[in-house]
Design an enzyme around this catalytic site. Structure first.
Site, PDB file in Angstrom:
ATOM      1  N   GLY A 140      68.554  65.099  62.897  1.00 11.20           N
ATOM      2  CA  GLY A 140      68.813  63.807  63.372  1.00 11.20           C
ATOM      3  C   GLY A 140      67.891  62.710  62.628  1.00 11.20           C
ATOM      4  N   GLY A 141      67.425  61.846  63.458  1.00  7.76           N
ATOM      5  CA  GLY A 141      66.599  60.819  62.781  1.00  7.76           C
ATOM      6  C   GLY A 141      65.388  61.113  62.252  1.00  7.76           C
TER       7      GLY A 141
ATOM      8  N   GLY B   7      73.447  51.896  25.280  1.00  9.62           N
ATOM      9  CA  GLY B   7      72.651  51.356  26.321  1.00  9.62           C
ATOM     10  C   GLY B   7      71.530  52.691  26.627  1.00  9.62           C
ATOM     11  N   ALA B   8      71.876  53.724  26.497  1.00  9.63           N
ATOM     12  CA  ALA B   8      70.921  54.768  26.882  1.00  9.63           C
ATOM     13  C   ALA B   8      69.686  54.696  26.219  1.00  9.63           C
ATOM     14  CB  ALA B   8      71.508  56.084  26.872  1.00  9.63           C
TER      15      ALA B   8
HETATM   16  C1  HXC Z   1      62.873  69.322  74.343  1.00  8.48           C
HETATM   17  C2  HXC Z   1      63.432  70.945  73.045  1.00  8.48           C
HETATM   18  C3  HXC Z   1      64.015  70.428  72.078  1.00  8.48           C
HETATM   19  C4  HXC Z   1      64.051  68.925  72.432  1.00  8.48           C
HETATM   20  C5  HXC Z   1      64.120  72.335  71.456  1.00  8.48           C
HETATM   21  N1  HXC Z   1      63.276  72.323  72.792  1.00  8.48           N
HETATM   22  N2  HXC Z   1      64.545  71.194  71.162  1.00  8.48           N
HETATM   23  N3  HXC Z   1      62.758  70.664  74.145  1.00  8.48           N
HETATM   24  N4  HXC Z   1      63.750  68.527  73.724  1.00  8.48           N
HETATM   25  N5  HXC Z   1      64.997  68.131  71.486  1.00  8.48           N
HETATM   26  C6  HXC Z   1      62.739  73.497  73.353  1.00  8.48           C
HETATM   27  C7  HXC Z   1      63.505  74.535  73.801  1.00  8.48           C
HETATM   28  O1  HXC Z   1      63.872  74.213  75.204  1.00  8.48           O
HETATM   29  C8  HXC Z   1      62.734  75.693  73.652  1.00  8.48           C
HETATM   30  O2  HXC Z   1      61.673  75.584  75.113  1.00  8.48           O
HETATM   31  C9  HXC Z   1      61.851  75.605  72.774  1.00  8.48           C
HETATM   32  O3  HXC Z   1      61.990  74.274  72.394  1.00  8.48           O
HETATM   33  C10 HXC Z   1      62.382  76.547  71.484  1.00  8.48           C
HETATM   34  O4  HXC Z   1      63.741  76.074  71.431  1.00  8.48           O
HETATM   35  P1  HXC Z   1      64.749  77.278  71.180  1.00  8.48           P
HETATM   36  O5  HXC Z   1      66.177  76.605  71.447  1.00  8.48           O
HETATM   37  O6  HXC Z   1      64.326  78.612  71.950  1.00  8.48           O
HETATM   38  O7  HXC Z   1      64.507  77.834  69.641  1.00  8.48           O
HETATM   39  P2  HXC Z   1      65.610  78.258  68.568  1.00  8.48           P
HETATM   40  O8  HXC Z   1      66.469  79.198  69.124  1.00  8.48           O
HETATM   41  O9  HXC Z   1      64.581  78.702  67.598  1.00  8.48           O
HETATM   42  O10 HXC Z   1      66.448  76.750  68.400  1.00  8.48           O
HETATM   43  C11 HXC Z   1      65.836  75.535  67.677  1.00  8.48           C
HETATM   44  C12 HXC Z   1      66.716  74.496  67.657  1.00  8.48           C
HETATM   45  C13 HXC Z   1      67.297  74.248  69.148  1.00  8.48           C
HETATM   46  C14 HXC Z   1      67.780  74.759  66.734  1.00  8.48           C
HETATM   47  C15 HXC Z   1      65.687  73.176  67.301  1.00  8.48           C
HETATM   48  O11 HXC Z   1      66.225  74.390  70.103  1.00  8.48           O
HETATM   49  C16 HXC Z   1      68.049  72.936  69.058  1.00  8.48           C
HETATM   50  O12 HXC Z   1      69.186  73.018  68.675  1.00  8.48           O
HETATM   51  N6  HXC Z   1      67.483  72.090  69.849  1.00  8.48           N
HETATM   52  C17 HXC Z   1      68.052  70.803  70.197  1.00  8.48           C
HETATM   53  C18 HXC Z   1      67.727  69.848  68.700  1.00  8.48           C
HETATM   54  C19 HXC Z   1      68.329  68.472  69.161  1.00  8.48           C
HETATM   55  O13 HXC Z   1      69.536  68.333  69.605  1.00  8.48           O
HETATM   56  N7  HXC Z   1      67.612  67.502  68.814  1.00  8.48           N
HETATM   57  C20 HXC Z   1      68.000  66.211  68.789  1.00  8.48           C
HETATM   58  C21 HXC Z   1      67.469  65.400  69.900  1.00  8.48           C
HETATM   59  S1  HXC Z   1      67.769  63.991  69.450  1.00  8.48           S
HETATM   60  P3  HXC Z   1      61.293  76.923  75.748  1.00  8.48           P
HETATM   61  O14 HXC Z   1      60.303  76.446  76.848  1.00  8.48           O
HETATM   62  O15 HXC Z   1      62.461  78.013  76.023  1.00  8.48           O
HETATM   63  O16 HXC Z   1      60.420  77.874  74.681  1.00  8.48           O
HETATM   64  C22 HXC Z   1      67.020  63.497  68.126  1.00  8.48           C
HETATM   65  C23 HXC Z   1      66.927  62.077  67.546  1.00  8.48           C
HETATM   66  C24 HXC Z   1      65.911  61.665  66.888  1.00  8.48           C
HETATM   67  O17 HXC Z   1      66.263  64.011  67.500  1.00  8.48           O
HETATM   68  C25 HXC Z   1      66.117  60.318  66.365  1.00  8.48           C
HETATM   69  C26 HXC Z   1      64.856  59.950  65.561  1.00  8.48           C
HETATM   70  C27 HXC Z   1      65.153  58.245  65.136  1.00  8.48           C
END
Ligand code: HXC
Length: 511
Positions: free
Chosen positions: A171-172, A406-407
């Site tokens: 993401g961002g 040019g290079a």
């Molecule tokens: C809160 C999160 C989280 C999130 C993961 N966790 N992503 N908590 N916000 N974005 C937590 C899970 O609930 C879990 O908690 C722990 O982190 C580990 O995650 P798992 O899923 O168990 O790990 P894994 O299977 O290794 O997968 C990792 C992952 C997946 C690929 C990162 O968690 C995932 O897809 N998360 C969502 C990512 C996402 O969509 N992020 C985008 C958010 S928007 P517990 O307590 O069970 O250990 C964004 C925009 C940014 O980022 C913009 C900036 C400008």
């Protein structure tokens, strides 16, 4: 509370903070082939030098039951320490705590580190391993990201900024690493993308795996987003230390000098027959580089991307320089979109951080074709021209063979501000290659035999360095065996160079 109890409380807090997300999640992290954030920092820094900041910070969220889930440090370890005895700032996202996600509180920790690094003039290294924005905090997390991006931009060109991707970064969130100077990725366990496979499937119906989309191999060969890749985390952390050894701590410092045993006057007779007689025969420019730098020690940047140009760090007489070199062994060393962008960014980095530029030239020209023209080779090629022209660091250029069209101008020629321009006797400096030139001058006027003779005449007359030398565009035609000595002489001559461009808010590089 008596004194003993006060110390016990402190120990208890420290212990809690150091446990992060707890034993179970640490085990999971290790099973995934990853180190914890704390292990990474300790491995990166000189032993015993890490000072942690904001170890007891917690998040301030009250939604989704988060008020009951607080972990000291809030999923980010930050502080300062030393690499090879020199100060660096560092932060590491702790995947064992809420997936290393960005909260308002831990974004503030990163911003604090960024501001300290800017104020104290020392590099900042970020170790990324995060699920992105902490969803429970919504817009506050986005605000945190934006604050980090802003500080990345303000610090750009003032202190070196390094990012290692050691897990997910999506993401961002990708934009903070993208704004830093160098991105390191570890094979298999790191992933970097703006939108993941699921979203891509929904929007464009493409099937792609995480690894194909944003793994280390993809970003080091296809996109050019990653500058260095390593086989495991230990390898990456070692490479970061190695990179730091070439860089000054900030834009007001000179790069660190390393004592060398390699004699400055060392001759390299093998270079005399390295460039082939036949202008169409490739050779490996890396051989020339390795033979002339201190102790064959070259840290190549983006080695697998746009391989027709080589960029990287080396030392001459102990002093770090940036090297840019056409690679005749790949696509004949032609300049195209990717190689122009790759080299231009590197040239600007070197100029920002006082690294002299040593440029080796063997370039037949710009790559022809619709894909290059439609892709904007005009504006991308201009980036390299712009970067070399605006660079005020010492610039030494060696033309080993072709410097056409040019290079020739673009590759750090005298005309765009190079300080010392050498050519080998094998150099061919002309407006274009003999065959192309004759085709244009005598279009449809000559039979095959006449054409071959005209090409030979043209080669004899123009495909050499002597015309350029007679005009003062080349300062000296050197014997290749003296290359090292001559470069070191040039670097010594230019070491007190004073040059600045006219004051302006900033230029308008063709982006
Ligand atoms: C809160 C999160 C989280 C999130 C993961 N966790 N992503 N908590 N916000 N974005 C937590 C899970 O609930 C879990 O908690 C722990 O982190 C580990 O995650 P798992 O899923 O168990 O790990 P894994 O299977 O290794 O997968 C990792 C992952 C997946 C690929 C990162 O968690 C995932 O897809 N998360 C969502 C990512 C996402 O969509 N992020 C985008 C958010 S928007 P517990 O307590 O069970 O250990 C964004 C925009 C940014 O980022 C913009 C900036 C400008």
């Amino acid at each position: 509370m008596d004194l003993k109890k006060k110390y016990a409380v402190l120990s208890e807090y420290n212990e809690q903070a150091e446990k992060g997300g707890g034993d179970e999640r640490i085990k999971k992290q290790h099973q995934a082939g990853k180190k914890t954030a704390r292990e990474r920092i300790l491995q990166l820094l000189d032993p015993g030098t890490f000072n942690e900041i904001d170890k007891l910070v917690t998040h301030r969220s009250h939604d989704f039951g988060m008020e009951k889930k607080k972990i000291l440090g809030d999923g980010l370890i930050a502080g300062y320490g030393k690499i090879n005895g020199r100060l660096v700032y560092v932060f590491a996202q702790d995947f064992t705590v809420f997936g290393g996600t960005l909260s308002r509180a831990n974004a503030d920790k990163i911003v604090k580190i960024q501001k300290l690094s800017l104020k104290m003039g020392a590099p900042v290294i970020g170790l990324n391993d995060s699920g992105g924005a902490r969803i429970q905090e919504g817009i506050e997390s986005l605000a945190g990201y934006a604050d980090i991006f802003y500080n990345n931009v303000i610090s750009s060109g003032v202190v070196p900024q390094i990012s290692a991707i050691l897990g997910p970064c999506a993401g961002g969130a990708v934009y903070s690493p993208a704004l830093t100077d160098y991105i390191f990725m570890v094979e298999k366990t790191s992933h970097l993308f703006v939108t993941g496979p699921d979203v891509i499937k929904t929007v464009t119906h493409e099937d792609v795996t995480k690894e194909e989309l944003g793994g280390a191999a993809t970003h080091s060969t296809k996109s050019g987003v990653a500058h260095f890749t390593g086989k495991d985390e230990a390898h990456i952390l070692m490479m970061i230390r190695e990179l730091m050894s070439f860089l000054p701590s900030n834009n007001l410092e000179e790069p660190p000098v390393k004592v060398t045993t390699d004699p400055s006057g060392r001759e390299e007779p093998s270079l005399q027959d390295l460039v082939p007689d036949d202008p169409n025969k490739p050779y490996d420019m890396m051989e020339i580089i390795n033979k002339v730098i201190d102790n064959n020690h070259f840290l190549e940047v983006q080695p697998q991307y746009a391989e027709n140009i080589i960029i990287g760090f080396a030392r001459f007489a102990g002093k770090p320089v940036g090297i840019v070199a056409n690679q005749p062994a790949r696509l004949a060393g032609v300049l195209d979109i990717n190689s122009s962008i790759k080299a231009a960014r590197f040239v600007r980095f070197c100029d920002a951080f006082n690294l002299p530029l040593v440029t080796f030239v063997d370039v037949p020209g710009f790559l022809p074709g619709t894909s290059q023209e439609f892709g904007g080779i005009i504006k991308h090629g201009a980036k390299l021209l712009y970067a070399f022209s605006e660079a005020t660091v010492p610039k030494i250029t060696i033309i080993t063979r072709k410097a056409y069209g040019g290079a020739y101008d673009v590759m750090s020629s005298k005309h765009i501000g190079a300080d010392v321009n050498f050519a080998y006797p094998t150099a061919e400096i002309a407006v274009m290659g003999p065959a192309g030139a004759i085709n244009i001058i005598y279009r449809n006027m000559l039979d095959e035999e006449e054409k071959a003779k005209a090409v030979e005449d043209y080669r004899e007359k123009f495909a050499n360095p002597y015309k350029a030398a007679s005009l003062g565009y080349i300062d000296e035609i050197i014997n290749p065996k003296d290359t090292r000595k001559k470069i070191i002489g040039g670097l010594e001559m230019t070491q007190n160079k004073r040059k600045s461009n006219p004051p302006k808010k900033h230029g308008n590089i063709p982006l």
